[in-house]
Design a protein around this motif. Structure first.
Motif, PDB file in Angstrom:
ATOM      1  N   GLN A  99       1.222  89.694  41.851  1.00 26.70           N
ATOM      2  CA  GLN A  99       2.209  89.472  40.776  1.00 26.70           C
ATOM      3  C   GLN A  99       3.072  90.712  40.578  1.00 26.70           C
ATOM      4  O   GLN A  99       4.290  90.624  40.419  1.00 26.70           O
ATOM      5  CB  GLN A  99       1.452  89.220  39.465  1.00 26.70           C
ATOM      6  N   HIS A 100       2.429  91.854  40.607  1.00 28.54           N
ATOM      7  CA  HIS A 100       3.119  93.127  40.413  1.00 28.54           C
ATOM      8  C   HIS A 100       4.152  93.327  41.520  1.00 28.54           C
ATOM      9  O   HIS A 100       5.305  93.685  41.261  1.00 28.54           O
ATOM     10  CB  HIS A 100       2.078  94.260  40.430  1.00 28.54           C
ATOM     11  N   ALA A 101       3.745  93.060  42.745  1.00 28.56           N
ATOM     12  CA  ALA A 101       4.666  93.225  43.883  1.00 28.56           C
ATOM     13  C   ALA A 101       5.836  92.235  43.780  1.00 28.56           C
ATOM     14  O   ALA A 101       6.990  92.590  44.039  1.00 28.56           O
ATOM     15  CB  ALA A 101       3.914  93.027  45.196  1.00 28.56           C
ATOM     16  N   ALA A 102       5.531  90.997  43.381  1.00 26.00           N
ATOM     17  CA  ALA A 102       6.585  89.975  43.292  1.00 26.00           C
ATOM     18  C   ALA A 102       7.598  90.352  42.207  1.00 26.00           C
ATOM     19  O   ALA A 102       8.809  90.278  42.412  1.00 26.00           O
ATOM     20  CB  ALA A 102       5.968  88.613  42.994  1.00 26.00           C
ATOM     21  N   MET A 103       7.082  90.790  41.056  1.00 27.65           N
ATOM     22  CA  MET A 103       7.985  91.138  39.947  1.00 27.65           C
ATOM     23  C   MET A 103       8.786  92.401  40.250  1.00 27.65           C
ATOM     24  O   MET A 103       9.829  92.636  39.645  1.00 27.65           O
ATOM     25  CB  MET A 103       7.194  91.314  38.640  1.00 27.65           C
ATOM     26  N   SER A 104       8.291  93.215  41.169  1.00 30.97           N
ATOM     27  CA  SER A 104       8.999  94.456  41.505  1.00 30.97           C
ATOM     28  C   SER A 104      10.092  94.254  42.550  1.00 30.97           C
ATOM     29  O   SER A 104      10.860  95.171  42.832  1.00 30.97           O
ATOM     30  CB  SER A 104       8.016  95.500  42.057  1.00 30.97           C
TER      31      SER A 104
ATOM     32  N   SER B 105       7.138  91.680  30.364  1.00 33.58           N
ATOM     33  CA  SER B 105       7.779  92.417  31.452  1.00 33.58           C
ATOM     34  C   SER B 105       6.690  92.884  32.407  1.00 33.58           C
ATOM     35  O   SER B 105       5.497  92.633  32.188  1.00 33.58           O
ATOM     36  CB  SER B 105       8.548  93.615  30.897  1.00 33.58           C
ATOM     37  N   LEU B 106       7.114  93.581  33.420  1.00 35.30           N
ATOM     38  CA  LEU B 106       6.174  94.053  34.438  1.00 35.30           C
ATOM     39  C   LEU B 106       5.060  94.907  33.816  1.00 35.30           C
ATOM     40  O   LEU B 106       3.900  94.800  34.215  1.00 35.30           O
ATOM     41  CB  LEU B 106       6.959  94.882  35.476  1.00 35.30           C
TER      42      LEU B 106
ATOM     43  N   GLN C 114      -6.770  91.055  42.526  1.00 36.60           N
ATOM     44  CA  GLN C 114      -5.907  90.745  43.674  1.00 36.60           C
ATOM     45  C   GLN C 114      -4.651  89.994  43.211  1.00 36.60           C
ATOM     46  O   GLN C 114      -3.535  90.276  43.650  1.00 36.60           O
ATOM     47  CB  GLN C 114      -6.701  89.869  44.654  1.00 36.60           C
ATOM     48  N   TRP C 115      -4.865  89.051  42.306  1.00 39.37           N
ATOM     49  CA  TRP C 115      -3.726  88.262  41.799  1.00 39.37           C
ATOM     50  C   TRP C 115      -2.722  89.169  41.088  1.00 39.37           C
ATOM     51  O   TRP C 115      -1.517  89.077  41.300  1.00 39.37           O
ATOM     52  CB  TRP C 115      -4.228  87.183  40.840  1.00 39.37           C
TER      53      TRP C 115
ATOM     54  N   ALA D  49       7.001  87.470  51.009  1.00 39.33           N
ATOM     55  CA  ALA D  49       6.104  88.083  51.997  1.00 39.33           C
ATOM     56  C   ALA D  49       4.710  87.495  51.793  1.00 39.33           C
ATOM     57  O   ALA D  49       4.132  87.627  50.707  1.00 39.33           O
ATOM     58  CB  ALA D  49       6.080  89.594  51.824  1.00 39.33           C
ATOM     59  N   ASP D  50       4.204  86.839  52.838  1.00 36.63           N
ATOM     60  CA  ASP D  50       2.929  86.130  52.705  1.00 36.63           C
ATOM     61  C   ASP D  50       1.807  87.090  52.290  1.00 36.63           C
ATOM     62  O   ASP D  50       1.626  88.148  52.888  1.00 36.63           O
ATOM     63  CB  ASP D  50       2.571  85.447  54.038  1.00 36.63           C
ATOM     64  N   SER D  51       1.070  86.675  51.267  1.00 38.59           N
ATOM     65  CA  SER D  51      -0.072  87.411  50.711  1.00 38.59           C
ATOM     66  C   SER D  51       0.334  88.713  50.021  1.00 38.59           C
ATOM     67  O   SER D  51      -0.518  89.412  49.485  1.00 38.59           O
ATOM     68  CB  SER D  51      -1.124  87.747  51.789  1.00 38.59           C
TER      69      SER D  51
END
Ligand code: ADP
Length: 471
Positions: free
Chosen positions: A444-449, A267-268, A439-440, A407-409
């Motif tokens: 990943q955190h932003a995408a999963m959120s 999970s996150l 950075q990765w 959202a790019d980047s």
């Protein structure tokens, strides 16, 4: 509190039968609408009783038997009823409903004209008068046209219509004879190109009270020559009734914490566990087992639309970059062959899996680092949302729903031109980012959120229904 009756027509619906994203939508949205707090939306789903629908696990009752008129003789209709999480689902059977959902132009034209009219007639016979008929894509567009033609009818007069566009390119050409035979005449409106006067998709778009594209960007794009499939001018004339609502994904089905297909659930708060999935998949494919090599993936129908050829050329052009790639999909034989050739030329780092495999797709979402989606057009797209939920970052062309959900980047990587060179440059950018673990992890955190649950989309559909019926 709004209390509305909605007849939701679709050619496919998961879990009864699913061919593509439309099946996901029709299987989820109606129940999400019913569950919305603060409203009373009595949504009923109606689909053809395709031969591929497994009946063993369903509780099915025959609900009605009648005929609908057609040139050459009345057509017998049988309607069966089952339930989906408490929602009534009706399945329409009759001699044109044969084979898989999509066969060939003439057979499909007959099947879906019959289905659309039988669905309306069943509604009338059962005395359940919907406030709104909601049709999806060309297959059920004739129902909207028929409701428009029946506005003087006691039952259908005043019933509103919503037409969802999941893919404008498929219009239902080949249905002309069937439309005529079932008593649906051509339109004669100079705003619609002549070729569209007797084709279901343009007829539905012409007759609908509201048109919903499956993303805001796609709603704009279909009004341009590049994406409008010849209807752009006509659609611009209807721009006031066009809007875009992004599809959702079912969070109970797509959840890396409870997904049985995954070797290791995560999970996150526990993204590190993904690394074990990646090692398992690298072993499975015979790749070098190394967490530092970015694993790229494609999970797709192999169709021109999806840009499989662009991926193949882009990967060929950057052999010096460290990457591994798994390409899962089936479809166009030329594209399948191109993917197989790539595997033959890069046996240590490419694996081509030419089939439909739901379990493997989940393992890839839960293990690989980047999902490639260089689509030439993408009305909404679900794969990028699933990938984000599973911590796999989408690398996609900025078109349609991809542009609206990535959202790019910040949550993924976007590029604009449909060109292998530009895609290759974007893969370089992504792999360079991957080399920076912090950075990765942040991306990943932003995408999963992100929240791509259906509730948000269902609220927007509900608002549209209410707006339409209170005018
Ligand atoms: P489309 O509806 O245009 O095919 P979407 O991205 O909206 O594209 O939805 C595709 C869905 O089908 C996703 O759930 C994706 O995981 C799944 N899918 C596509 N190809 C395969 C395959 N070969 N094996 C398993 N799942 C697949």
């Amino acid at each position: 509190m709004a209390s509305l009756k909605i007849l939701f027509l679709a050619s496919e619906a998961d879990p009864f039968i699913k061919v593509g994203g439309l099946g996901d939508v029709a299987g989820s949205l109606p129940n999400e609408l019913r569950a919305l707090p603060g409203h009373e939306l009595d949504v009923r789903l109606i689909i053809p009783f395709h031969k591929g629908i497994q009946t063993d696990y369903l509780d099915i009752q025959r609900e009605d038997v009648f005929t609908i008129p057609r040139d050459g003789g009345d057509m017998p209709v049988q309607v069966f009823r089952t339930d989906l999480r408490g929602m009534p689902v009706y399945l329409i059977s009759g001699s044109p409903v044969v084979g898989r959902p999509y066969e060939n132009a003439a057979a499909d034209g007959e099947k879906y004209t019959f289905f659309s009219l039988a669905a309306l007639e069943f509604s009338r016979r059962s005395g359940w008068r919907p406030d709104i008929v909601h049709a999806n894509d060309w297959h059920t567009a004739s129902a909207i046209y028929a409701v428009r033609l029946m506005q003087d009818d006691l039952f259908w007069g005043g019933v509103k219509t919503v037409m969802s566009v999941h893919n404008l390119c498929f219009m239902g050409a080949g249905s002309e004879e069937s439309l005529f035979a079932y008593g649906l005449p051509p339109i004669n409106d100079p705003k619609v190109p002549v070729w569209g006067h007797h084709v279901p998709m343009p007829l539905g778009l012409w007759a609908a009270d509201r048109i919903v594209a499956v993303s805001p960007s796609y709603a704009e794009e279909i009004q341009t020559p590049e994406y409008g499939c010849g209807l752009e001018k006509f659609l611009r004339s209807r721009r006031d009734i066009i809007s875009g609502i992004v599809n959702g994904i079912d969070y109970s089905i797509w959840n890396p914490l409870h997904d049985d297909a995954l070797t290791f659930n995560f999970s996150l708060g526990d993204i590190e566990a993904r690394a074990s999935n990646k090692a398992a998949l690298q072993t499975h494919f015979g790749f070098t087992v190394d967490p530092n090599i970015p694993m790229l993936a494609m999970i797709t129908r192999m169709d021109q639309q999806k840009g499989v050829d662009i991926t193949v050329e882009a990967l060929r052009s950057i052999p010096e970059v460290s990457w591994q790639a798994v390409l899962l999909g089936t479809g166009n034989p030329d594209l399948e062959a191109a993917v197989r050739r790539l595997e033959a030329d890069f046996p240590q780092r490419v694996c081509a899996v030419i089939r439909y495999d739901g379990k493997l797709s989940r393992q890839i979402y839960g293990a690989s680092d980047v999902l490639l989606m260089p689509s030439r057009y993408e009305p909404c797209g679900l794969a990028q949302m699933i990938a984000m939920r599973y911590g796999c970052l989408p690398l996609a062309r900025a078109t349609g729903g991809l542009r609206d959900t990535i959202a790019d980047s910040r949550t993924g990587f976007l590029f604009t031109d449909s060109s292998p060179a530009i895609m290759a440059a974007t893969i370089r950018r992504a792999t360079a980012t991957f080399a920076n673990a912090d950075q990765w992890r942040a991306i990943q955190h932003a995408a999963m959120s992100e929240n791509f649950s259906w509730a948000t989309s269902a609220e927007q559909y509900a608002a549209l229904y209410i707006n339409l019926t209170t005018k």
